[in-house]
Write an enzyme that holds these catalytic residues in place. Structure first.
Site, PDB file in Angstrom:
ATOM      1  N   GLU A 175     -18.289 -66.597 -55.871  1.00 30.37           N
ATOM      2  CA  GLU A 175     -17.881 -65.216 -56.132  1.00 30.37           C
ATOM      3  C   GLU A 175     -16.547 -65.140 -56.881  1.00 30.37           C
ATOM      4  O   GLU A 175     -15.855 -64.127 -56.842  1.00 30.37           O
ATOM      5  CB  GLU A 175     -17.800 -64.450 -54.812  1.00 30.37           C
ATOM      6  CG  GLU A 175     -19.143 -64.342 -54.113  1.00 30.37           C
ATOM      7  CD  GLU A 175     -19.053 -63.613 -52.788  1.00 30.37           C
ATOM      8  OE1 GLU A 175     -18.830 -62.392 -52.803  1.00 30.37           O
ATOM      9  OE2 GLU A 175     -19.197 -64.268 -51.742  1.00 30.37           O
ATOM     10  N   SER A 223     -22.103 -60.909 -51.340  1.00 31.68           N
ATOM     11  CA  SER A 223     -22.552 -60.283 -52.585  1.00 31.68           C
ATOM     12  C   SER A 223     -24.038 -60.455 -52.858  1.00 31.68           C
ATOM     13  O   SER A 223     -24.482 -60.449 -53.990  1.00 31.68           O
ATOM     14  CB  SER A 223     -21.754 -60.824 -53.785  1.00 31.68           C
ATOM     15  OG  SER A 223     -20.398 -60.482 -53.675  1.00 31.68           O
ATOM     16  N   TYR A 269     -22.448 -55.391 -59.034  1.00 27.62           N
ATOM     17  CA  TYR A 269     -21.268 -55.564 -59.880  1.00 27.62           C
ATOM     18  C   TYR A 269     -21.445 -55.202 -61.345  1.00 27.62           C
ATOM     19  O   TYR A 269     -20.502 -55.302 -62.108  1.00 27.62           O
ATOM     20  CB  TYR A 269     -20.754 -57.005 -59.743  1.00 27.62           C
ATOM     21  CG  TYR A 269     -20.314 -57.284 -58.324  1.00 27.62           C
ATOM     22  CD1 TYR A 269     -19.206 -56.637 -57.784  1.00 27.62           C
ATOM     23  CD2 TYR A 269     -21.023 -58.143 -57.500  1.00 27.62           C
ATOM     24  CE1 TYR A 269     -18.817 -56.850 -56.474  1.00 27.62           C
ATOM     25  CE2 TYR A 269     -20.633 -58.364 -56.195  1.00 27.62           C
ATOM     26  CZ  TYR A 269     -19.529 -57.722 -55.694  1.00 27.62           C
ATOM     27  OH  TYR A 269     -19.153 -57.935 -54.394  1.00 27.62           O
ATOM     28  N   ARG A 311     -15.785 -53.748 -44.451  1.00 25.83           N
ATOM     29  CA  ARG A 311     -16.950 -52.927 -44.790  1.00 25.83           C
ATOM     30  C   ARG A 311     -18.129 -53.389 -43.963  1.00 25.83           C
ATOM     31  O   ARG A 311     -18.369 -54.601 -43.839  1.00 25.83           O
ATOM     32  CB  ARG A 311     -17.294 -53.054 -46.278  1.00 25.83           C
ATOM     33  CG  ARG A 311     -18.328 -52.010 -46.758  1.00 25.83           C
ATOM     34  CD  ARG A 311     -18.910 -52.350 -48.111  1.00 25.83           C
ATOM     35  NE  ARG A 311     -19.839 -53.475 -48.025  1.00 25.83           N
ATOM     36  CZ  ARG A 311     -19.716 -54.595 -48.724  1.00 25.83           C
ATOM     37  NH1 ARG A 311     -18.708 -54.784 -49.550  1.00 25.83           N
ATOM     38  NH2 ARG A 311     -20.616 -55.569 -48.586  1.00 25.83           N
ATOM     39  N   ASP A 360     -22.265 -53.106 -43.430  1.00 24.49           N
ATOM     40  CA  ASP A 360     -23.505 -52.737 -44.106  1.00 24.49           C
ATOM     41  C   ASP A 360     -24.598 -52.450 -43.084  1.00 24.49           C
ATOM     42  O   ASP A 360     -24.747 -53.193 -42.098  1.00 24.49           O
ATOM     43  CB  ASP A 360     -23.956 -53.858 -45.034  1.00 24.49           C
ATOM     44  CG  ASP A 360     -22.958 -54.107 -46.163  1.00 24.49           C
ATOM     45  OD1 ASP A 360     -22.175 -53.185 -46.479  1.00 24.49           O
ATOM     46  OD2 ASP A 360     -22.969 -55.215 -46.734  1.00 24.49           O
ATOM     47  N   GLU A 413     -24.471 -56.668 -41.480  1.00 28.53           N
ATOM     48  CA  GLU A 413     -23.347 -57.598 -41.508  1.00 28.53           C
ATOM     49  C   GLU A 413     -22.049 -56.830 -41.705  1.00 28.53           C
ATOM     50  O   GLU A 413     -22.059 -55.638 -42.023  1.00 28.53           O
ATOM     51  CB  GLU A 413     -23.504 -58.614 -42.651  1.00 28.53           C
ATOM     52  CG  GLU A 413     -23.547 -57.965 -44.022  1.00 28.53           C
ATOM     53  CD  GLU A 413     -23.806 -58.983 -45.127  1.00 28.53           C
ATOM     54  OE1 GLU A 413     -22.817 -59.482 -45.696  1.00 28.53           O
ATOM     55  OE2 GLU A 413     -24.986 -59.257 -45.424  1.00 28.53           O
ATOM     56  N   ASN A 420     -18.262 -57.282 -43.750  1.00 25.59           N
ATOM     57  CA  ASN A 420     -17.544 -58.021 -44.785  1.00 25.59           C
ATOM     58  C   ASN A 420     -16.053 -57.850 -44.534  1.00 25.59           C
ATOM     59  O   ASN A 420     -15.518 -56.754 -44.667  1.00 25.59           O
ATOM     60  CB  ASN A 420     -17.947 -57.478 -46.157  1.00 25.59           C
ATOM     61  CG  ASN A 420     -17.460 -58.338 -47.295  1.00 25.59           C
ATOM     62  OD1 ASN A 420     -16.323 -58.813 -47.281  1.00 25.59           O
ATOM     63  ND2 ASN A 420     -18.297 -58.533 -48.294  1.00 25.59           N
ATOM     64  N   GLY A 477     -15.118 -56.185 -51.662  1.00 26.20           N
ATOM     65  CA  GLY A 477     -14.672 -56.102 -53.048  1.00 26.20           C
ATOM     66  C   GLY A 477     -13.818 -54.877 -53.321  1.00 26.20           C
ATOM     67  O   GLY A 477     -13.947 -53.839 -52.666  1.00 26.20           O
TER      68      GLY A 477
END
Length: 316
Positions: free
Chosen positions: A13, A149, A220, A259, A261, A275, A277, A281
């Site tokens: 990443e 990602s 992205y 974050r 999800d 999950e 994070n 990002g």
């Protein structure tokens, strides 16, 4: 303050991290800080000793930066840093560990099984794969345990698709997660520490325009996904999603920001945690800045708060 922005690194990443780092650097400069960009490599400790920053802004994604490794180093050299501590980063990075923690706390997450590469090579795990058809409803999602990602994620629509999906996942990691696919709406809830504790930001829905799931390119590349924020899922589902995100954030020991999800299942209306994070990002297509903006927090204010939280945190 003198702020070292840690970015790049050698993970898969890297390019996303460079984009996050560049955007953070720009905001920090506008806020009046002295910014020292560091493309993380073998000279990291030497650079930190040389620069002697007041704080490190960790804008690394993936292995080495998001799994607790760089956090341990920063603690060792005595540099305050942004986002979660090493232990929480490690838990979040390993999807299997995170899901066991969530399930242990009584939080809803899709049914799953996990196998290491050694299980296939030394224990004959491949012979057990036919039982998946009885235990998990197809399709299933096959994921590397420790990649972000959406890297390496494959759908196995039938049992026959599982072996190839596992081989693909093993090209990214030595452990794979096989998870029941939840058909529905792809949601994200960012959490930001505030004066009274963690606060859930508005829910974001990611709607891919070309594929049936939210993959690396959809995340992205501008124009590949439509983002709805706040997500139009109704007040009850919104409140429940935010409650679950806060519970996951606390269960996994996150701090600063993160974050979470989730999936909102079509038909049942049930919410499932996928999950968390620990270092999401911060690019121009990332969901945390979008949610912050919807909450009335500009990108500069978001970065300022993240830095303030890091400086104020008691050293480990």
């Amino acid at each position: 303050m003198r702020v070292a922005v840690l970015k790049g690194g050698r993970s898969l990443e890297r390019n996303v991290s460079l984009r996050s780092g560049a955007r953070v650097e720009d905001a920090l400069q506008r806020l009046g800080h002295e910014v020292v960009p560091i493309d993380v490599g073998a000279d990291l400790v030497d650079r930190l000793v040389e620069v002697r920053p007041d704080v490190a802004f960790v804008a690394l994604h993936g292995r080495g930066g998001e799994d607790g490794t760089v956090q341990e180093l920063l603690e060792l050299v005595g540099v305050p840093y942004t986002a979660s501590r090493a232990s929480a980063c490690s838990r979040c990075m390993d999807k299997v560990v995170a899901k066991h923690e969530l399930r242990g706390a009584g939080l809803p997450t899709p049914d799953f099984y996990a196998f290491s590469q050694a299980a296939f090579e030394e224990l004959g795990a491949a012979r057990a794969l036919p039982a998946l058809e009885e235990r998990l409803d197809f399709p299933v999602v096959v994921k590397p345990a420790a990649q972000g990602s959406a890297l390496g994620i494959k759908f196995a629509r039938t049992a026959a698709d599982v072996p190839a999906a596992i081989v693909a996942a093993f090209s990214y990691d030595t452990k794979v997660l096989l998870e029941r696919h939840v058909e529905g709406r792809d949601l994200a809830v960012s959490v930001l520490d505030g004066p009274g504790g963690p606060e859930a930001l508005p829910v974001v829905e990611a709607i891919p325009l070309e594929k049936d799931f939210y993959d690396f390119e959809s995340r992205y590349q501008i124009g590949r996904t439509t983002f709805q924020c706040p997500a139009e899922i109704g007040p009850e589902a919104t409140m429940r999603a935010q409650e679950l995100a806060l519970a996951a954030y606390t269960t996994l020991g996150c701090s600063g920001f993160a974050r979470v999800d989730l999936m909102l299942e079509e038909g049942t209306g049930e919410l499932y945690l996928l999950e968390a994070n620990a270092i999401p990002g911060l690019t121009d297509t990332s969901l945390l800045p979008l949610a912050a903006e919807a909450a009335g927090i500009s990108f500069e204010d978001l970065i300022a708060r993240i830095v303030e939280l890091a400086v104020a945190r008691t050293p480990a």
